[in-house]
Design a protein around this motif. Structure first.
Motif, PDB file in Angstrom:
ATOM      1  N   TYR A 132      76.813 -33.193  62.523  1.00 52.00           N
ATOM      2  CA  TYR A 132      75.835 -34.224  62.851  1.00 52.00           C
ATOM      3  C   TYR A 132      76.398 -35.637  62.692  1.00 52.00           C
ATOM      4  CZ  TYR A 132      70.843 -35.329  63.643  1.00 52.00           C
ATOM      5  OH  TYR A 132      69.632 -35.736  64.159  1.00 52.00           O
ATOM      6  N   GLY A 133      77.698 -35.791  62.905  1.00 52.57           N
ATOM      7  CA  GLY A 133      78.298 -37.122  62.872  1.00 52.57           C
ATOM      8  C   GLY A 133      78.527 -37.646  61.477  1.00 52.57           C
ATOM      9  N   LYS A 134      79.240 -38.774  61.400  1.00 51.16           N
ATOM     10  CA  LYS A 134      79.641 -39.327  60.094  1.00 51.16           C
ATOM     11  C   LYS A 134      78.752 -40.481  59.638  1.00 51.16           C
ATOM     12  CE  LYS A 134      83.124 -42.678  61.702  1.00 51.16           C
ATOM     13  NZ  LYS A 134      82.861 -42.583  63.147  1.00 51.16           N
ATOM     14  N   ASP A 135      77.926 -41.044  60.537  1.00 51.99           N
ATOM     15  CA  ASP A 135      77.091 -42.176  60.150  1.00 51.99           C
ATOM     16  C   ASP A 135      75.871 -42.249  61.072  1.00 51.99           C
ATOM     17  OD1 ASP A 135      77.997 -43.330  62.582  1.00 51.99           O
ATOM     18  OD2 ASP A 135      79.630 -44.378  61.567  1.00 51.99           O
ATOM     19  N   MET A 136      75.050 -43.269  60.834  1.00 50.68           N
ATOM     20  CA  MET A 136      73.793 -43.397  61.591  1.00 50.68           C
ATOM     21  C   MET A 136      74.029 -43.570  63.081  1.00 50.68           C
ATOM     22  SD  MET A 136      71.524 -45.851  59.095  1.00 50.68           S
ATOM     23  CE  MET A 136      70.276 -46.087  60.359  1.00 50.68           C
ATOM     24  N   LYS A 137      75.061 -44.333  63.449  1.00 55.43           N
ATOM     25  CA  LYS A 137      75.322 -44.564  64.866  1.00 55.43           C
ATOM     26  C   LYS A 137      75.714 -43.273  65.568  1.00 55.43           C
ATOM     27  CE  LYS A 137      76.532 -49.464  64.919  1.00 55.43           C
ATOM     28  NZ  LYS A 137      77.569 -50.477  65.253  1.00 55.43           N
ATOM     29  N   GLU A 138      76.568 -42.491  64.927  1.00 56.06           N
ATOM     30  CA  GLU A 138      76.964 -41.217  65.535  1.00 56.06           C
ATOM     31  C   GLU A 138      75.774 -40.277  65.644  1.00 56.06           C
ATOM     32  OE1 GLU A 138      80.433 -39.301  64.052  1.00 56.06           O
ATOM     33  OE2 GLU A 138      81.770 -40.903  64.757  1.00 56.06           O
ATOM     34  N   ARG A 139      74.931 -40.255  64.616  1.00 58.50           N
ATOM     35  CA  ARG A 139      73.753 -39.375  64.672  1.00 58.50           C
ATOM     36  C   ARG A 139      72.813 -39.804  65.788  1.00 58.50           C
ATOM     37  NH1 ARG A 139      74.624 -39.379  59.122  1.00 58.50           N
ATOM     38  NH2 ARG A 139      73.111 -41.033  58.675  1.00 58.50           N
ATOM     39  N   ALA A 140      72.684 -41.109  65.990  1.00 59.98           N
ATOM     40  CA  ALA A 140      71.819 -41.591  67.076  1.00 59.98           C
ATOM     41  C   ALA A 140      72.346 -41.137  68.430  1.00 59.98           C
ATOM     42  CB  ALA A 140      71.712 -43.112  67.037  1.00 59.98           C
ATOM     43  N   LEU A 141      73.665 -41.208  68.627  1.00 59.96           N
ATOM     44  CA  LEU A 141      74.257 -40.757  69.885  1.00 59.96           C
ATOM     45  C   LEU A 141      74.112 -39.248  70.047  1.00 59.96           C
ATOM     46  CD1 LEU A 141      77.499 -42.937  69.977  1.00 59.96           C
ATOM     47  CD2 LEU A 141      75.493 -43.192  71.437  1.00 59.96           C
TER      48      LEU A 141
END
Length: 222
Positions: free
Chosen positions: A82-91
């Motif tokens: 699920y990604g490494k940070d909030m921006k990656e999770r949003a994408l």
């Protein structure tokens, strides 16, 4: 050591299949308790297992989780997809929602009245080739790396590859103009855990047919 997750649903794809795919890709073994008759669903409702009186439901880590997106988010977070940070999770959320939009159309196609099927199939083909697949092809082209989030596998890749299999079942020619998506499908399909899930005899479910629809109607009384 915690036991295996237990999946409660009928013995077909529906809204549980993306959960099966994600668990399998994470290398997680799971058990399934199939809902085969209305009484099976009533039991889950009556014992308080279904917060909103509906499935899919997954027993995992001492919880009884319902709502497909909530289940997927938990699994993806737990298994580092699920990604490494909030921006990656949003994408990742944005990509996953796009997959879900087209996936819903494909999932509902077998339930359509016969007189409407051709028109709906035409619409699915059009949106597949002109809206959704070009968008994902462009993401891969924009960075030239292996996965949607660069060189790290995420839940979005798993969901997208599951969708590509469904698109191929409808019409293999729909993937013809998307070489990066075909390469992604091959790459993810060859990951050991996914490759195992794609083998005959796994817990992956076959395409929905009239028999499966009738089983679902009987189990869920619709």
């Amino acid at each position: 050591m915690a036991g295996k997750p237990i999946l409660h649903y009928f013995n077909g794809r529906g809204r549980m299949e993306c959960i099966r795919w994600l668990l399998a890709a994470a290398g997680v073994e799971f058990e399934e308790k199939f809902i085969e008759k209305p009484e099976d669903l009533d039991k889950l409702k009556n014992d308080g297992s279904l917060m909103f009186q509906q499935v899919p439901m997954v027993e995992i880590d001492g919880m009884k989780l319902v709502q497909t997106r909530a289940i997927l988010n938990y699994i993806a977070t737990k298994y580092n997809l699920y990604g490494k940070d909030m921006k990656e999770r949003a994408l990742i959320d944005m990509y996953s929602e796009g997959v879900a939009d087209l996936g819903e159309m494909i999932m509902h196609l077998p339930l359509s009245p016969p007189a409407e099927k051709d028109a709906k199939l035409t619409l699915i083909r059009e949106k597949t080739t002109n809206r959704y697949l070009p968008a994902f092809e462009n993401v891969l082209k924009s960075h030239g790396q292996d996965y949607l989030m660069g060189n790290k596998l995420s839940r979005a890749d798993i969901h997208l590859v599951e969708l590509l299999y469904y698109v191929e079942e409808l019409d293999p020619s729909l993937l013809a103009n998307f070489p990066l998506l075909k390469a992604l499908k091959a790459r993810v399909s060859n990951l050991p855990a996914v490759k195992k899930f794609l083998q005959p005899g796994s817990q992956r479910k076959p395409p929905t047919d009239e028999k499966k629809i009738e089983e679902a109607r009987k189990a869920f009384k619709f």
